[in-house]
Design a protein around this motif. Structure first.
Motif, mmCIF file in Angstrom:
data_model
loop_
_atom_site.group_PDB
_atom_site.id
_atom_site.type_symbol
_atom_site.label_atom_id
_atom_site.label_comp_id
_atom_site.label_asym_id
_atom_site.label_seq_id
_atom_site.Cartn_x
_atom_site.Cartn_y
_atom_site.Cartn_z
ATOM 1 N N VAL C 231 0.857 -1.184 0.000
ATOM 2 C CA VAL C 231 0.000 0.000 0.000
ATOM 3 C C VAL C 231 0.892 1.232 0.000
ATOM 4 N N SER C 232 0.333 2.328 -0.451
ATOM 5 C CA SER C 232 1.159 3.534 -0.525
ATOM 6 C C SER C 232 1.498 3.995 0.884
ATOM 7 N N ASP C 233 2.566 4.750 0.977
ATOM 8 C CA ASP C 233 3.083 5.012 2.320
ATOM 9 C C ASP C 233 2.268 6.010 3.114
ATOM 10 N N ASP C 234 1.509 6.848 2.450
ATOM 11 C CA ASP C 234 0.679 7.753 3.235
ATOM 12 C C ASP C 234 -0.389 8.382 2.367
ATOM 13 N N LEU C 235 -1.514 8.678 2.984
ATOM 14 C CA LEU C 235 -2.585 9.389 2.283
ATOM 15 C C LEU C 235 -2.913 10.572 3.171
ATOM 16 N N VAL C 236 -2.719 11.747 2.618
ATOM 17 C CA VAL C 236 -2.787 12.950 3.445
ATOM 18 C C VAL C 236 -3.718 13.961 2.805
ATOM 19 N N LYS C 237 -4.498 14.623 3.644
ATOM 20 C CA LYS C 237 -5.310 15.697 3.107
ATOM 21 C C LYS C 237 -4.596 17.002 3.393
ATOM 22 N N SER C 238 -4.561 17.848 2.414
ATOM 23 C CA SER C 238 -3.861 19.112 2.610
ATOM 24 C C SER C 238 -4.626 19.992 3.580
ATOM 25 N N SER C 239 -3.879 20.637 4.456
ATOM 26 C CA SER C 239 -4.568 21.481 5.424
ATOM 27 C C SER C 239 -4.879 22.852 4.854
ATOM 28 N N GLU C 240 -4.181 23.177 3.749
ATOM 29 C CA GLU C 240 -4.394 24.535 3.257
ATOM 30 C C GLU C 240 -5.584 24.628 2.326
ATOM 31 N N ILE C 248 1.620 9.471 -0.903
ATOM 32 C CA ILE C 248 3.071 9.520 -0.774
ATOM 33 C C ILE C 248 3.671 8.142 -0.984
ATOM 34 N N ASP C 249 4.722 8.112 -1.764
ATOM 35 C CA ASP C 249 5.447 6.865 -1.970
ATOM 36 C C ASP C 249 6.903 7.105 -1.615
ATOM 37 N N ASN C 250 7.400 6.331 -0.654
ATOM 38 C CA ASN C 250 8.768 6.556 -0.208
ATOM 39 C C ASN C 250 9.804 6.117 -1.230
ATOM 40 N N HIS C 251 9.445 5.134 -2.029
ATOM 41 C CA HIS C 251 10.458 4.554 -2.904
ATOM 42 C C HIS C 251 9.794 4.102 -4.201
ATOM 43 N N PRO C 252 9.464 5.053 -5.091
ATOM 44 C CA PRO C 252 8.768 4.649 -6.316
ATOM 45 C C PRO C 252 9.652 3.690 -7.118
ATOM 46 N N PRO C 253 9.181 2.479 -7.357
ATOM 47 C CA PRO C 253 10.068 1.481 -7.951
ATOM 48 C C PRO C 253 10.421 1.732 -9.409
ATOM 49 N N LYS C 287 -6.549 16.948 -11.235
ATOM 50 C CA LYS C 287 -5.224 17.096 -11.839
ATOM 51 C C LYS C 287 -4.254 16.455 -10.867
ATOM 52 N N VAL C 288 -3.322 15.691 -11.394
ATOM 53 C CA VAL C 288 -2.365 15.046 -10.501
ATOM 54 C C VAL C 288 -0.957 15.456 -10.899
ATOM 55 N N THR C 289 -0.188 15.898 -9.921
ATOM 56 C CA THR C 289 1.198 16.280 -10.210
ATOM 57 C C THR C 289 2.116 15.564 -9.220
ATOM 58 N N ALA C 290 3.357 15.467 -9.610
ATOM 59 C CA ALA C 290 4.323 14.760 -8.762
ATOM 60 C C ALA C 290 5.366 15.735 -8.246
ATOM 61 N N HIS C 291 5.747 15.553 -6.992
ATOM 62 C CA HIS C 291 6.774 16.398 -6.405
ATOM 63 C C HIS C 291 7.693 15.548 -5.562
ATOM 64 N N THR C 292 8.954 15.930 -5.551
ATOM 65 C CA THR C 292 9.879 15.139 -4.759
ATOM 66 C C THR C 292 10.060 15.772 -3.390
ATOM 67 N N MET C 293 10.063 14.938 -2.385
ATOM 68 C CA MET C 293 10.187 15.455 -1.030
ATOM 69 C C MET C 293 11.014 14.465 -0.227
ATOM 70 N N PRO C 294 12.332 14.516 -0.373
ATOM 71 C CA PRO C 294 13.161 13.536 0.325
ATOM 72 C C PRO C 294 13.019 13.681 1.830
ATOM 73 N N GLN C 295 13.039 12.563 2.482
ATOM 74 C CA GLN C 295 12.872 12.598 3.933
ATOM 75 C C GLN C 295 13.647 11.436 4.520
ATOM 76 N N GLY C 296 14.513 11.731 5.459
ATOM 77 C CA GLY C 296 15.255 10.648 6.111
ATOM 78 C C GLY C 296 16.117 9.885 5.119
ATOM 79 N N THR C 297 15.979 8.572 5.138
ATOM 80 C CA THR C 297 16.807 7.784 4.228
ATOM 81 C C THR C 297 16.204 7.695 2.842
ATOM 82 N N VAL C 303 5.743 12.725 -3.728
ATOM 83 C CA VAL C 303 4.393 13.048 -3.291
ATOM 84 C C VAL C 303 3.547 13.274 -4.530
ATOM 85 N N TYR C 304 2.459 12.524 -4.646
ATOM 86 C CA TYR C 304 1.539 12.728 -5.765
ATOM 87 C C TYR C 304 0.417 13.632 -5.261
#
Lengths: 209, 213, 325
Positions: C231-240, C248-253, C287-297, C303-304
């Protein structure tokens, strides 16, 4: 084994990758010098295959080119992995604790494989497609061993070092096949510009220390 | 310049632990090698995603080239060729198999090892030519063409999985075997089997890397 | 005003004699010379099972194909936005297909007979299958233990399925021959006796997701596990912003081997396209866009960002009361 420099030379003799890993005499050379070194190695490699003594050529069939598998060369030790809380190392498209787990036959039968001097040792691993991986190590294979067996010891330790280097360079080849070959923005035979490849190579060299 | 001139045994505790014979050597058959690598040493991904991606590529090509199937076949072959020249490095890094002495051995490596490791299929080798330099690969359950049906006009002109021919040609060329690779028949076109013919033209002797003999 | 009776088109000889056009008395006519010889029902495609087969290929093969696809697009595109748009279009065609497929597969009643994906047999059985469904249903009732016929597949699931679901199923199998043949014909039309069809295990289709959160849960869970085995690593609703959600996918294969962070994120638009095609066809334009957001390792963490159209939010408001907060 402390690796100072790694070079990758394509089949036409051009340098496509070069990285220094420590401050040493090698880093006093600039990139142009390394280009020259790469083509020199390429030619010397070829000349070496012609220089093989006739007597050895005749016994070629009896020589065993198998390189035994030495486990976990260049891989992170399991203690470190458990400390980091990440028990499963991601090896790209390879699975399991190591890139490969069997012994293999060297493709490089008559070319140059190892060059020992009193300052450094150079190991070369050539693939079937003509790509050469060169590792420069600051370990010096000493020429003096005063033991009962005399020179036998020297051969043994030299052999082991050579096998470790072959295992290591084959893993670099695996990392190359992942992070360079599968990169759509890499053009064949051109210099490698991938930071992920860089990072992986650096990790492996550090693990070897 | 030191070279191992004798078999290395009893060197230290490190060597030959859990290693077994070299791949493809006397101790292990090619089939066992291919199976082992597939099962234990490759990361895998859903085959349907693979099928769908390839389908998207082909249908987009049909649009781009306005259903000119000859050009589409060529483009698929070219894409396959580009994949093949890179895929061979992955295959060699993974298996480190020694150079094949003849086409018989090459055919075995391709069918038992290469296809198994990458696509998890085992094509059969048939139809050897008299001089043993050409053979056919018969592929069952090709993952590229799962759930695919060709429209009537494509059935006459399109080799749907032509990318496979390109891959084989590119890969073989990098190991200095100049071959002609082409489809003979395809289930998608209504034929009985999916068959690819591989014919060796010549060995590129001058390109063999120095140091191999 | 003319009092002419409006005749159906078949009464008019000039229309009737035209060979093109659909004649309801006759049915569909093959428009190409040998199409009538190849009835769509005998195509091997319809006899293959849709059950989740767990077929896999190596990640290496997939990434090589992906890499070549990107290289081809890159050659033909002039700007990054065009590249991302076209790559997303590839994904969209896949997403629309996955919507139907995954909904179908999720409708299989849990605990029904095993999902073996067996491939099929000859076309001769196909033609008899349609004819013998009525006969089949009679014999199935007496042979309720077997799971070989598609008819009895329904009754088998009634053993293992829950009580409410047996109601409609047994009612359907008891009802008259032709009605059964009709209602089941969509599903089991060309399914052969021997294979276990996926639809024979379905007693009730999964309900369509109508709420944003529900469909996003489906994407985060089912779609991601289908694509990448987790399953994807996180599903988040934007607060703004109200209309923004993030997966969110930590490691898109697929893009892990691509160098250059910007390049890699552009290549993630393929998966963006899959998500977009999926959601759009489910009725949630976005509309779906992709952004990179490195975190930790995780250096490749992506982030989609999904931005739903206003109409979707309005519809959600109207239908489900207060806006999701």
């Amino acid at each position: 084994m402390a690796i100072e420099t790694i070079l990758i030379i394509n089949k036409s003799g051009g340098l496509i990758y070069h990285r220094n890993f420590s401050e040493s005499f090698a880093s006093k050379l600039n990139s142009n010098d390394f280009l020259i070194i790469a083509s020199t190695i390429h030619s010397v490699f070829a000349i070496a295959s012609q220089v093989t003594p006739k007597a050895l050529q005749l016994t070629q069939n009896k020589v065993d080119y198998t390189i035994p598998y030495i486990p976990m060369v260049g891989m992170e030790s399991s203690a470190n992995q458990n400390n980091r809380g990440n028990p499963e190392m991601k090896l790209g498209s390879y699975k399991g604790p190591d890139y490969f787990r069997e012994s293999f036959v060297s493709w490089n039968k008559s070319g140059l494989r190892q060059l020992s001097t009193d300052q450094f040792t150079m190991y070369i691993y050539q693939t079937m497609t003509g790509l050469k991986f060169v590792a420069l190590s600051s370990n010096v294979l000493s020429s003096h061993h005063t033991t009962a067996n005399g020179t036998v010891d020297k051969t043994k330790s030299a052999n082991l070092a050579s096998q470790v280097a072959d295992n290591f360079l084959r893993k670099i080849y695996c990392v190359y096949s992942d992070y360079v070959m599968k990169d759509p923005f890499y053009s064949m035979e051109m210099p490698i510009k991938s930071e992920t490849f860089d990072k992986k190579v650096k990790e492996m060299v550090n693990n070897l220390l | 310049m030191s070279r191992p001139v004798s078999t290395i045994s009893g060197q230290s505790g490190l060597s030959s632990s859990g290693s077994g014979a070299p791949l493809g050597g006397q101790g292990r058959s090619l089939k066992a090698t291919g199976d082992d690598i597939w099962k234990n040493k490759t990361e895998k991904i859903n085959a349907e995603l693979f099928t769908l991606t390839y389908g998207a590529i082909v249908s987009q090509l049909c649009e781009d080239y306005d259903r000119d199937f000859a050009k589409i076949n060529d483009q698929l072959f070219q894409m396959g060729y580009n994949i093949g020249v890179r895929l061979i490095e992955d295959f060699l890094a993974r298996t480190a198999l020694p150079r094949c002495e003849d086409m018989v051995r090459t055919s075995e490596v391709i069918s038992k090892c290469a296809f198994k490791v990458f696509l998890n299929i085992s094509p059969k080798v048939t139809n050897w030519s008299a001089n043993k330099e050409a053979f056919s690969l018969v592929i069952n359950d090709n993952p590229l063409s799962d759930f695919v049906e060709l429209p009537m006009d494509a059935m006459k002109g399109l080799w749907y999985s032509n990318v496979l021919c390109g891959v084989l040609k590119g890969a073989l060329e990098m190991v200095q075997l100049d071959c002609d690779v082409a489809f003979v028949s395809d289930i998608l076109r209504g034929d009985q089997l999916t068959e690819i013919k591989i014919k060796l033209n010549r060995v590129l002797k001058d390109e063999i890397p120095i140091g191999e003999d | 005003m003319s009092q002419q009776i409006i005749q159906p088109s078949t009464a008019d000889p000039s229309v009737r004699d035209r060979s093109t056009g659909y004649e309801y008395t006759v049915g569909p006519k093959p428009s190409l010379p040998d199409e009538h010889m190849r009835s769509p029902l005998t195509s091997r495609l319809y006899a293959a099972s849709l059950a989740a087969g767990k077929q896999q290929v190596s990640l290496a093969a997939m990434t090589f194909l992906f890499q070549e696809m990107i290289a081809y697009l890159h050659k033909n595109c002039t700007s990054v936005t065009e590249f991302e748009g076209r790559l997303s279009a590839y994904g969209e065609s896949i997403g629309t297909k996955l919507l139907e497929l995954l909904n179908l597969r999720s409708s299989v009643a849990p605990g029904s007979s095993s999902r073996t994906s067996t491939f099929l047999s000859s076309s001769s059985q196909t033609s008899t299958a349609a004819g013998s469904t009525t006969a089949g249903s009679a014999t199935a009732r007496s042979r309720s233990g077997t799971v070989t016929s598609s008819r009895s597949g329904v009754s088998a699931s009634t053993h293992t399925g829950t009580a409410p679901s047996t109601g409609p199923a047994s009612a359907a199998s008891h009802s008259n021959g032709s009605a059964t043949a009709d209602s089941h014909s969509h599903h089991t039309h060309a399914h052969i006796h021997q294979t276990e069809s996926l639809t024979s295990q379905i007693t009730r289709m999964r309900r369509r997701d109508l709420k944003i959160l529900d469909i996003l849960q489906f994407v985060h869970g089912t779609l991601w596990s289908y694509l990448f085995d987790h399953v994807s690593d996180d599903l988040v609703k934007s607060s703004e912003r109200n209309n923004e959600y993030m997966i969110i996918d930590n490691h898109p294969p697929l893009t892990q081997f691509i160098s250059g962070a910007n390049n890699r994120v552009s290549c993630d638009y393929f998966v963006c396209g899959i998500i977009r095609g999926f959601l759009t066809d489910a009725g949630f334009r976005c509309k779906v866009t992709a952004h990179t957001m490195p975190q930790g390792t995780f250096d490749n963490r992506t982030v989609y960002l999904i931005q739903f159209d206003n109409q979707v939010l309005e519809r959600e408001n109207i239908r489900f009361g207060q806006a999701s907060s």
